[in-house]
Enzyme design. Sequence first.
Site, PDB file in Angstrom:
ATOM      1  N   THR A   1       7.203  16.306  23.378  1.00  0.00           N
ATOM      2  CA  THR A   1       6.175  15.769  22.913  1.00  0.00           C
ATOM      3  C   THR A   1       6.541  14.422  21.907  1.00  0.00           C
ATOM      4  OG1 THR A   1       5.056  17.885  22.783  1.00  0.00           O
ATOM      5  CG2 THR A   1       3.916  16.367  21.436  1.00  0.00           C
TER       6      THR A   1
ATOM      7  N   ASN B   1       4.818   1.191  -0.812  1.00  0.00           N
ATOM      8  CA  ASN B   1       5.767   0.905  -1.859  1.00  0.00           C
ATOM      9  C   ASN B   1       5.662  -0.005  -2.550  1.00  0.00           C
ATOM     10  OD1 ASN B   1       7.639   3.260  -0.553  1.00  0.00           O
ATOM     11  ND2 ASN B   1       7.923   2.018   1.040  1.00  0.00           N
TER      12      ASN B   1
ATOM     13  N   GLY C   1      -4.852 -11.361   1.853  1.00  0.00           N
ATOM     14  CA  GLY C   1      -3.900 -10.338   0.949  1.00  0.00           C
ATOM     15  C   GLY C   1      -2.707 -11.244   0.305  1.00  0.00           C
ATOM     16  N   PRO C   2      -2.506 -10.783  -1.029  1.00  0.00           N
ATOM     17  CA  PRO C   2      -1.510 -11.757  -1.620  1.00  0.00           C
ATOM     18  C   PRO C   2      -0.229 -11.723  -1.030  1.00  0.00           C
ATOM     19  CG  PRO C   2      -2.298  -9.787  -3.122  1.00  0.00           C
ATOM     20  CD  PRO C   2      -2.901  -9.834  -1.864  1.00  0.00           C
ATOM     21  N   ASP C   3       0.291 -10.585  -0.330  1.00  0.00           N
ATOM     22  CA  ASP C   3       1.494 -10.396   0.323  1.00  0.00           C
ATOM     23  C   ASP C   3       1.777 -11.605   1.347  1.00  0.00           C
ATOM     24  OD1 ASP C   3      -0.543  -8.976   1.414  1.00  0.00           O
ATOM     25  OD2 ASP C   3       1.006  -7.691   2.661  1.00  0.00           O
TER      26      ASP C   3
ATOM     27  N   ASN D   1       0.592  -1.268   0.102  1.00  0.00           N
ATOM     28  CA  ASN D   1      -0.065  -0.274  -0.056  1.00  0.00           C
ATOM     29  C   ASN D   1       0.880   1.227  -0.034  1.00  0.00           C
ATOM     30  OD1 ASN D   1      -2.919  -0.650   0.215  1.00  0.00           O
ATOM     31  ND2 ASN D   1      -2.096  -2.130   1.595  1.00  0.00           N
TER      32      ASN D   1
ATOM     33  N   VAL E   1       8.178  -2.625  -4.807  1.00  0.00           N
ATOM     34  CA  VAL E   1       9.545  -3.058  -4.963  1.00  0.00           C
ATOM     35  C   VAL E   1       9.656  -3.970  -6.317  1.00  0.00           C
ATOM     36  CG1 VAL E   1      11.255  -4.229  -3.908  1.00  0.00           C
ATOM     37  CG2 VAL E   1       9.518  -3.165  -2.673  1.00  0.00           C
TER      38      VAL E   1
ATOM     39  N   ASP F   1       5.060  -9.095   9.259  1.00  0.00           N
ATOM     40  CA  ASP F   1       5.598  -8.163   8.067  1.00  0.00           C
ATOM     41  C   ASP F   1       4.974  -6.799   8.329  1.00  0.00           C
ATOM     42  OD1 ASP F   1       5.853  -6.648   5.800  1.00  0.00           O
ATOM     43  OD2 ASP F   1       5.372  -8.156   4.617  1.00  0.00           O
TER      44      ASP F   1
HETATM   45  N1  LIG Z   1      14.258   2.072   5.787  1.00  0.00           N
HETATM   46  C1  LIG Z   1      13.049   2.613   6.231  1.00  0.00           C
HETATM   47  N2  LIG Z   1      13.098   3.543   7.152  1.00  0.00           N
HETATM   48  C2  LIG Z   1      11.742   4.100   7.873  1.00  0.00           C
HETATM   49  N3  LIG Z   1      10.741   3.739   7.377  1.00  0.00           N
HETATM   50  C3  LIG Z   1      10.452   2.980   6.414  1.00  0.00           C
HETATM   51  C4  LIG Z   1      11.647   2.259   5.809  1.00  0.00           C
HETATM   52  N4  LIG Z   1      11.209   1.369   4.809  1.00  0.00           N
HETATM   53  C5  LIG Z   1       9.845   1.550   4.645  1.00  0.00           C
HETATM   54  N5  LIG Z   1       9.613   2.457   5.583  1.00  0.00           N
HETATM   55  C6  LIG Z   1       8.414   2.804   5.964  1.00  0.00           C
HETATM   56  O1  LIG Z   1       7.692   1.512   6.568  1.00  0.00           O
HETATM   57  C7  LIG Z   1       6.190   1.510   6.295  1.00  0.00           C
HETATM   58  C8  LIG Z   1       6.083   0.162   5.583  1.00  0.00           C
HETATM   59  O2  LIG Z   1       6.925   0.164   4.457  1.00  0.00           O
HETATM   60  P1  LIG Z   1       6.728  -1.035   3.427  1.00  0.00           P
HETATM   61  O3  LIG Z   1       7.192  -2.325   4.097  1.00  0.00           O
HETATM   62  O4  LIG Z   1       7.478  -0.546   1.941  1.00  0.00           O
HETATM   63  O5  LIG Z   1       5.120  -1.037   3.056  1.00  0.00           O
HETATM   64  P2  LIG Z   1       4.179  -1.605   2.236  1.00  0.00           P
HETATM   65  O6  LIG Z   1       4.862  -3.011   1.969  1.00  0.00           O
HETATM   66  O7  LIG Z   1       2.776  -1.818   2.731  1.00  0.00           O
HETATM   67  O8  LIG Z   1       4.218  -0.920   1.085  1.00  0.00           O
HETATM   68  C9  LIG Z   1       6.042   2.712   5.237  1.00  0.00           C
HETATM   69  O9  LIG Z   1       5.312   3.510   6.289  1.00  0.00           O
HETATM   70  C10 LIG Z   1       7.400   3.157   4.788  1.00  0.00           C
HETATM   71  O10 LIG Z   1       7.320   4.509   4.769  1.00  0.00           O
HETATM   72  C1  LIG Z   2      -3.347  -6.511   5.348  1.00  0.00           C
HETATM   73  C2  LIG Z   2      -2.795  -5.756   4.049  1.00  0.00           C
HETATM   74  C3  LIG Z   2      -3.621  -4.334   4.105  1.00  0.00           C
HETATM   75  C4  LIG Z   2      -1.290  -5.412   4.477  1.00  0.00           C
HETATM   76  O1  LIG Z   2      -0.856  -4.913   3.230  1.00  0.00           O
HETATM   77  P1  LIG Z   2       0.462  -3.934   3.274  1.00  0.00           P
HETATM   78  O2  LIG Z   2       0.656  -3.485   4.573  1.00  0.00           O
HETATM   79  O3  LIG Z   2       1.653  -4.876   3.008  1.00  0.00           O
HETATM   80  O4  LIG Z   2       0.392  -3.009   2.375  1.00  0.00           O
HETATM   81  C5  LIG Z   2      -3.049  -6.538   2.998  1.00  0.00           C
HETATM   82  O5  LIG Z   2      -2.475  -7.901   3.099  1.00  0.00           O
HETATM   83  C6  LIG Z   2      -4.590  -6.735   2.569  1.00  0.00           C
HETATM   84  O6  LIG Z   2      -4.999  -6.001   2.084  1.00  0.00           O
HETATM   85  N1  LIG Z   2      -5.006  -7.886   2.998  1.00  0.00           N
HETATM   86  C7  LIG Z   2      -6.559  -8.439   2.534  1.00  0.00           C
HETATM   87  C8  LIG Z   2      -7.236  -8.828   3.739  1.00  0.00           C
HETATM   88  C9  LIG Z   2      -6.657 -10.196   4.482  1.00  0.00           C
HETATM   89  O7  LIG Z   2      -5.370 -10.334   4.301  1.00  0.00           O
HETATM   90  O8  LIG Z   2      -7.183 -10.972   5.336  1.00  0.00           O
HETATM   91  K   LIG Z   3       4.214  -5.695   2.255  1.00  0.00           K
END
Ligand SMILES: Nc1ncnc2c1ncn2[C@@H]1O[C@H](COP(=O)(O)OP(=O)(O)O)[C@@H](O)[C@H]1O
Ligand SMILES: CC(C)(COP(=O)(O)O)[C@@H](O)C(=O)NCCC(=O)O
Ligand SMILES: [K+]
Length: 259
Positions: free
Chosen positions: A184, A11, A107-109, A9, A13, A129
Amino acid sequence: MLLAIDCGNTNTVFSIWDGEKFLATWRTSTEHQRTADQYYVWLSTLMEFRKIEADITDMIISSTVPRVVFNLRVLADRYFGTRPYVVGKPDCVLPVDVRVDAGTQVGPDRLVNTVAGYDLYGGDLIVVDFGTATTFDVVASDGAYVGGVIAPGVNLSLEALHLAAAALPHVDITKPQKVVGTNTVACMQSGVFWGYVGLVREICARIKAERDVPMRVISTGGLAPLFQQAEDLFDEWVDELTMHGLTVIHEHNKRQEAA
Ligand SMILES: Nc1ncnc2c1ncn2[C@@H]1O[C@H](COP(=O)(O)OP(=O)(O)O)[C@@H](O)[C@H]1O
Ligand SMILES: CC(C)(COP(=O)(O)O)[C@@H](O)C(=O)NCCC(=O)O
Ligand SMILES: [K+]
């Protein structure tokens, strides 16, 4: 060669896999408006810069954002002349079972993490994760995905404080020096960081008690390194777990097709 794409959601890759190792990995923010042409300009520029001459013949995609898949399919078709495997679609077979309530779209991840964890460590795992959300995926002894936990992500929690309270600033997460904050920002970082350490410990303990078997706990995702500094929360940290899972699923599908 394989282009593996893990779209979260926050990033997205991209990694190039030559069958034995990753040649390169690049990150971009997830935006569903990005077109196939934009992806290609970005990708080919980076490949040129790194002097990578990869002949991409295959593509696999895991996307938690359904809307981006369309343009990634166009990218595959227009620039690489291939049809991508999309995790969660019927024509992408998983090497493990998924045992959840009927009609549930996992979620596919999380499915990819399950496959990757099982491939690296065998069954009876909890995969944590730290993405946009923090997910806990429970992997049974036979490698099946059997459910899990979804908690608000670390940055999401900090952002929620900022959005809802007029006097709370936008803050980046780090490990605070002390629990008791004297300003804060330090107070907010402490609440989220130590709160998360507690959340992870409690949820893992309860999963283990519920399943009543010894389980290994694996961490991955953007913020996993931060929590590696915390305490003894995890048995293993795997940086590119989802990417590894994508290569395993791709290989599995290729083998199925050849059979
Ligand atoms: N190296 C890092 N340092 C700090 N924050 C990070 C880093 N890599 C990713 N993030 C932050 O961690 C969160 C999750 O990142 P990411 O694993 O890429 O999410 P997703 O897979 O959901 O897209 C995001 O809010 C991103 O901005
Ligand atoms: C829970 C999640 C939002 C996590 O997504 P991410 O943080 O990797 O962007 C994603 O796996 C998702 O949309 N899942 C669908 C619902 C489920 O897994 O049950
Ligand atoms: K992920």
